[in-house]
Design a protein around this motif. Structure first.
Motif, PDB file in Angstrom:
ATOM      1  N   ASP A 147       4.809   2.946  10.593  1.00  0.00           N
ATOM      2  CA  ASP A 147       4.287   4.263  10.695  1.00  0.00           C
ATOM      3  C   ASP A 147       4.459   4.560   8.652  1.00  0.00           C
ATOM      4  OD1 ASP A 147       3.176   3.539  12.825  1.00  0.00           O
ATOM      5  OD2 ASP A 147       4.484   4.676  13.278  1.00  0.00           O
ATOM      6  N   GLU A 197       1.396   5.007   5.949  1.00  0.00           N
ATOM      7  CA  GLU A 197       1.655   6.477   5.743  1.00  0.00           C
ATOM      8  C   GLU A 197       1.838   6.935   4.030  1.00  0.00           C
ATOM      9  OE1 GLU A 197       4.718   9.102   7.134  1.00  0.00           O
ATOM     10  OE2 GLU A 197       3.429  11.527   5.819  1.00  0.00           O
ATOM     11  N   ARG A 198       2.422   6.458   3.067  1.00  0.00           N
ATOM     12  CA  ARG A 198       2.328   6.154   1.875  1.00  0.00           C
ATOM     13  C   ARG A 198       1.165   5.266   1.440  1.00  0.00           C
ATOM     14  NH1 ARG A 198       8.401   4.627  -0.852  1.00  0.00           N
ATOM     15  NH2 ARG A 198       8.383   6.412  -0.395  1.00  0.00           N
TER      16      ARG A 198
END
Length: 580
Positions: free
Chosen positions: A543, A547-548
């Protein structure tokens, strides 16, 4: 008040300042005294500016090639703007060297520098300058022109101005000194000399300067060519996002040793075992082998044996029949069948279960597979390329890997060198990745700064080529369009330092310092104290990577050190396990 007539234009000046030849000679000698040569270092300095010597024939060849490639008008504009930039640099230099000289004298330093640098002999006739008021007028005579002679050698005698770069230089220098745009024009052109006038743009009639001004504006053709090139590259990369043979670049002895073995193996059907650390590019070598072989028109199928759960690895490799186990609602072929007439790449082959190793050995011996839940054998013609980042001999001795399978795979072992053993390939790899990700991001990145390249060459690369690729991808993303990647775009966190950062948390050998080690230990202690399961930690990392990466599965996979297919498999499995 004096009045001068030039082509119907009346020019008024408050004074006519002629130049004393002895004073001019003294000024040139003073500037020449600031010219120094460092023969051992290969430097030529004028004040604090680095200079070069250039053959006139080489300059003439460049001029001709520009004219042939871009056309005469665009070539003239390019050289005019180049001269303008040189003039602006000299204006800045003179301001630093002579901060207190009177206005006319600081203006006259320009013709002196122009002469000293070998462009042309400049004889000022009139110079009238008041920097504070922004008034300027000059008349000069050019003779013995370096640029004119180069032009005549290439194109012969032609009518019209030939001092394109010189005009740009004079305009740039005086504009830099006056802090306003002062345009110079060749108003008389003869075989052995030219007469120029220089005035602020507002003092020229619009009809006089319209033709000259266009050469000072950048031509959009270069940007158009680059944009078309980026579109072509973008289309090329959109066809196949996965790594291509073009990513396999290098010239170091260690690289060439491995590559020569791959080239020799490509002509045969021999089984190849690629050995090397994580991230060295074993899959890239495997793809290169496939593309260079007679099976290039067949499929290249890659599977990471360590990324698949043990209960699914046999189904993935050998296929499954409908009803073979709970959840097997349809029959489907395995990786061996999909690679028929092509190449099957078994990455991290040491992670196969004992049962899977036994079935793999049978496939290699018999050339046929049986799907789970089926009794029918299917013939397959597959070229096997295996890879491992651990010592398989040691795994055999420990009883974790079958000895007979090891001998079947180890026919031609190829050691893929770590990046720290092929540092001379770093500039080639970096340039390749800059090109690749610039096209993908739709940006024009001009490479890396010298400081950034020095940092890359000094780093120990514990993550090998994969780490370099990830770093360049980040650098392309963070760099401004048209600029170069700086070291700050590459090493963002304390866990990724350069050799110039002694207080950072990774040393030059790629090992964690005590500060970083403590941070990792704290994280592990926290996870264990919460009794977090391994699956939870994996989901947390996935996750965070997604996200990054802004939801980009490929970028997230690279951060996690896995392939896009492996990450998509984990995401798919996680979705399947989620409650309805």
């Amino acid at each position: 008040m004096d009045r001068m007539q030039d082509r119907g234009v009346v020019v008024e000046t408050t004074k006519r300042t002629t130049v004393d030849p002895h004073e001019a000679q003294s000024g040139i000698e003073d500037l020449a005294s600031r010219l120094r040569f460092e023969f051992t270092e290969g430097n030529i300095w004028l004040g604090e500016e680095r200079m070069i010597l250039l053959h006139m024939k080489a300059f003439g060849s460049l001029r001709k090639e520009l004219a042939d490639t871009l056309g005469v008008e665009r070539a003239r504009g390019l050289l005019t703007r180049m001269g303008y930039a040189a003039g602006m640099c000299d204006a800045e230099l003179v301001r630093k060297l002579y901060p207190d000289v009177p206005d006319p004298e600081i203006v006259r330093k320009g013709p002196m520098l122009h002469t000293l640098e070998g462009f042309v002999k400049v004889d000022p006739v009139i110079i009238d300058a008041d920097i504070a008021k922004g008034t300027y007028y000059s008349e000069v005579i050019w003779s013995n022109s370096f640029e004119g002679e180069a032009h005549r050698q290439i194109f012969g005698v032609e009518p019209g101005p030939t001092g394109w770069m010189q005009q740009g230089y004079a305009t740039g220098y005086v504009s830099g000194i006056m802090r306003t745009f002062v345009l110079f024009r060749e108003v008389e052109v003869h075989a052995d000399h030219s007469r120029l006038l220089g005035k602020p743009l507002k003092d020229w009639a619009p009809a006089e300067v319209e033709e000259s001004l266009k050469y000072f504006h950048p031509d959009a053709i270069a940007d158009q060519i680059l944009q078309l090139q980026e579109q072509v590259q973008g289309l090329r990369y959109s066809i196949e996002e996965s790594l291509e043979t073009s990513d396999l670049v290098g010239a170091s002895p260690a690289f060439m040793t491995a590559w020569s073995l791959i080239q020799r193996a490509a002509a045969s059907q021999i089984t190849v075992l690629l050995l090397g650390e994580t991230g060295v590019g074993k899959e890239v070598f495997a793809r290169a082998l496939h593309k260079a072989s007679g099976r290039a028109n067949g499929s290249f199928v890659a599977v990471n044996c360590g990324a698949l759960p043990e209960q699914l690895i046999e189904a993935e490799l050998f296929g499954v029949e409908k009803g073979a186990y709970t959840g097997a609602h349809d029959s489907r072929p395995g990786r061996f069948e999909r690679a028929h007439w092509g190449t099957l790449f078994l990455d991290e082959v040491s992670e196969l279960s004992v049962s899977a190793q036994t079935k793999l050995l049978r496939v290699l011996q018999e050339g046929e597979v049986e799907r789970l839940g089926d009794t029918k054998a299917r013939k397959v013609d597959v070229r096997i390329v295996a890879a491992s980042n651990i010592d398989l001999k040691e795994a055999v001795e420990q009883g974790r890997f079958r000895k007979d399978l090891f001998y079947r795979l180890n026919i031609l072992p190829v050691q893929v060198p770590p990046l720290r053993e092929r540092t001379q390939d770093i500039p080639l790899l970096a340039a390749r990745f800059v090109e690749k990700y610039s096209a993908r991001e739709g940006k024009r990145v001009a490479g890396l700064t010298d400081r950034a390249m020095h940092a890359l060459m000094s780093y120990a690369w514990p993550g090998n080529v994969r780490e370099l690729e990830n770093m360049i991808e980040r650098g392309v993303l963070l760099a401004q369009n048209g600029e170069r990647i700086d070291v700050s775009n590459l090493f963002l966190t304390p866990l990724q330092p350069t050799a110039e950062s002694p207080e950072a948390s990774v040393d030059r050998h790629g090992k964690l310092s005590s500060r970083a080690d403590d941070a990792v230990r704290t994280f592990v202690d926290h996870a264990l104290s919460r009794a977090m399961r391994l699956e939870e930690l994996e989901s947390t990392f996935i996750d965070a990577a997604l996200e990054r990466a802004g939801g980009n599965v490929s970028a997230a996979a690279r951060m996690l050190g896995m392939t896009r297919a492996q990450l998509r498999y984990r995401l798919k499995s996680r979705s399947a396990d989620a409650p309805d």
